[in-house]
Design a protein around this motif. Structure first.
Motif, PDB file in Angstrom:
ATOM      1  N   LYS A  11     -13.560 -21.868  11.328  1.00 10.30           N
ATOM      2  CA  LYS A  11     -12.104 -22.105  11.411  1.00 10.30           C
ATOM      3  C   LYS A  11     -11.439 -21.645  10.112  1.00 10.30           C
ATOM      4  O   LYS A  11     -11.863 -20.650   9.538  1.00 10.30           O
ATOM      5  CB  LYS A  11     -11.830 -23.574  11.736  1.00 10.30           C
ATOM      6  CG  LYS A  11     -12.654 -24.042  12.949  1.00 10.30           C
ATOM      7  CD  LYS A  11     -12.280 -25.397  13.451  1.00 10.30           C
ATOM      8  CE  LYS A  11     -13.149 -25.743  14.658  1.00 10.30           C
ATOM      9  NZ  LYS A  11     -12.808 -26.995  15.291  1.00 10.30           N
ATOM     10  N   GLU A  96      -7.900 -24.653  19.702  1.00  9.39           N
ATOM     11  CA  GLU A  96      -6.864 -24.655  18.647  1.00  9.39           C
ATOM     12  C   GLU A  96      -5.943 -23.453  18.801  1.00  9.39           C
ATOM     13  O   GLU A  96      -4.752 -23.530  18.489  1.00  9.39           O
ATOM     14  CB  GLU A  96      -7.545 -24.680  17.264  1.00  9.39           C
ATOM     15  CG  GLU A  96      -8.168 -26.044  16.999  1.00  9.39           C
ATOM     16  CD  GLU A  96      -9.457 -26.007  16.208  1.00  9.39           C
ATOM     17  OE1 GLU A  96      -9.723 -25.008  15.512  1.00  9.39           O
ATOM     18  OE2 GLU A  96     -10.221 -26.995  16.294  1.00  9.39           O
ATOM     19  N   GLU A 166     -15.952 -26.643  25.709  1.00 14.41           N
ATOM     20  CA  GLU A 166     -15.611 -27.539  24.601  1.00 14.41           C
ATOM     21  C   GLU A 166     -14.538 -28.520  25.052  1.00 14.41           C
ATOM     22  O   GLU A 166     -13.342 -28.190  25.031  1.00 14.41           O
ATOM     23  CB  GLU A 166     -15.070 -26.726  23.419  1.00 14.41           C
ATOM     24  CG  GLU A 166     -16.059 -25.718  22.868  1.00 14.41           C
ATOM     25  CD  GLU A 166     -15.707 -25.344  21.430  1.00 14.41           C
ATOM     26  OE1 GLU A 166     -16.521 -25.610  20.555  1.00 14.41           O
ATOM     27  OE2 GLU A 166     -14.616 -24.811  21.196  1.00 14.41           O
ATOM     28  N   GLY A 211     -18.223 -29.345  20.465  1.00 11.22           N
ATOM     29  CA  GLY A 211     -17.445 -30.573  20.305  1.00 11.22           C
ATOM     30  C   GLY A 211     -18.291 -31.626  19.619  1.00 11.22           C
ATOM     31  O   GLY A 211     -19.107 -32.297  20.262  1.00 11.22           O
ATOM     32  N   ILE A 232     -20.466 -24.680  16.993  1.00 13.57           N
ATOM     33  CA  ILE A 232     -20.444 -25.766  16.023  1.00 13.57           C
ATOM     34  C   ILE A 232     -19.278 -25.584  15.064  1.00 13.57           C
ATOM     35  O   ILE A 232     -19.128 -24.512  14.468  1.00 13.57           O
ATOM     36  CB  ILE A 232     -21.770 -25.768  15.183  1.00 13.57           C
ATOM     37  CG1 ILE A 232     -23.002 -25.438  16.038  1.00 13.57           C
ATOM     38  CG2 ILE A 232     -21.925 -27.069  14.410  1.00 13.57           C
ATOM     39  CD1 ILE A 232     -23.264 -26.382  17.177  1.00 13.57           C
ATOM     40  N   GLY A 234     -17.347 -28.394  12.401  1.00  9.01           N
ATOM     41  CA  GLY A 234     -17.536 -29.066  11.109  1.00  9.01           C
ATOM     42  C   GLY A 234     -18.939 -28.942  10.530  1.00  9.01           C
ATOM     43  O   GLY A 234     -19.110 -28.645   9.338  1.00  9.01           O
TER      44      GLY A 234
HETATM   45  P1  PGA Z   1     -16.469 -29.523  15.876  1.00  4.68           P
HETATM   46  O1  PGA Z   1     -15.739 -28.187  16.373  1.00  4.68           O
HETATM   47  O2  PGA Z   1     -17.958 -29.248  15.929  1.00  4.68           O
HETATM   48  O3  PGA Z   1     -15.972 -29.753  14.479  1.00  4.68           O
HETATM   49  O4  PGA Z   1     -16.083 -30.612  16.821  1.00  4.68           O
HETATM   50  C1  PGA Z   1     -16.250 -27.443  17.449  1.00  4.68           C
HETATM   51  C2  PGA Z   1     -15.324 -26.267  17.723  1.00  4.68           C
HETATM   52  O5  PGA Z   1     -14.102 -26.423  17.583  1.00  4.68           O
HETATM   53  O6  PGA Z   1     -15.785 -25.169  18.080  1.00  4.68           O
END
Ligand code: PGA
Length: 249
Positions: A11, A96, A166, A211, A232, A234
């Motif tokens: 991200k 997002e 997700e 997620g 993945i 975070g």
């Molecule tokens: P997350 O994000 O592992 O931080 O929940 C997953 C993603 O948005 O692809």
């Protein structure tokens, strides 16, 4: 080809030095050869990190791509630009992007068509919101997302499609779909692939779960019959956590 995949979506995290440090750390590890390991760093570092990973098993992928080939689209990048720096895979439709940048099923259909035409592999992200699940609409919402942005697209090259389910309520919240909930949705998605595509597409398409995948829940999720790996967020920002997840597959 259906394969095991773990992709890290960074991200909008890490600066030049920190992104370099993380890639250095990953490249120092023994990356498995039977799992595709990929990272999606911020766009500004793609070129450099793709060069650094060249010749290794670590894949470097884009977080986004515009549907047009070129033109007056300030701030955007096209398929041919990605290809010109050796990046041949992109995320599309992350929740997002849908929530904050107005991406819709129909604008995503343009992107999946453009990626397919350009020979860019896509990790197509989709999933229901909490209200959809609470009202029992989650299967319908997922079906509509896949129909509009993939099944209804003419001549889509399914060899270039990786799916990433997700559920929005599980992204960045610490709340994960249970392995049973993930398997139930993945099995539904695979049945849709057979029904709307073909048995061959259903057998060959990788379906990732995303997620709040963490080292302590990855193995239970990845052991489900129709879960081929994970996207993945975070936990991809830390080399140890990410590698623990990679090794859980
Ligand atoms: P997350 O994000 O592992 O931080 O929940 C997953 C993603 O948005 O692809």
């Amino acid at each position: 080809m259906r394969q095991k995949i773990v992709a890290g979506n960074w991200k909008m995290n890490k600066d030049a030095a920190a992104s370099q440090t993380l890639v250095d750390a990953l490249l120092q590890r023994k990356l498995p050869t039977d799992v595709r390991v990929m990272i999606a760093p911020p766009m500004i570092f793609l070129d450099r990190l793709a060069q650094q990973a060249q010749g290794t098993v670590l894949g470097v992928v884009s977080q986004n791509m515009h549907a047009a080939e070129s033109g007056a689209y300030t701030g955007e990048v096209s398929a041919s630009m990605l290809k010109s720096i050796g990046v041949n895979t992109t995320l599309l439709g992350h929740s997002e992007r849908r929530a904050y940048f107005n991406e819709t099923n129909s604008s995503l259909a343009e992107k999946t068509a453009a990626a397919s035409l350009a020979g860019i592999e896509m990790i197509f992200c989709f999933g229901e919101e909490l209200a959809d699940r609470k009202s029992g609409q989650h299967f319908d919402v997922v079906q509509a997302q896949l129909e509009k942005a993939l099944f209804d697209v003419d001549a889509l090259d399914w060899d270039k499609v990786i799916l990433a389910y997700e559920p929005v309520w599980a992204i960045g919240t610490g709340e994960t779909a249970s392995p049973k909930q993930a398997q139930e949705m993945h099995a539904f998605i695979r049945s849709l692939l057979a029904e709307k595509g073909s048995e061959q597409i259903a057998a060959q398409t990788s379906i990732l779960y995303g997620g709040s995948v963490k080292p302590n829940n990855a193995e239970a999720l990845f052991s489900q019959a129709d879960v081929d790996g994970g996207l993945i967020g975070g936990a991809a920002l830390d080399a140890d956590d990410f590698m623990e997840i990679v090794n859980a597959i």
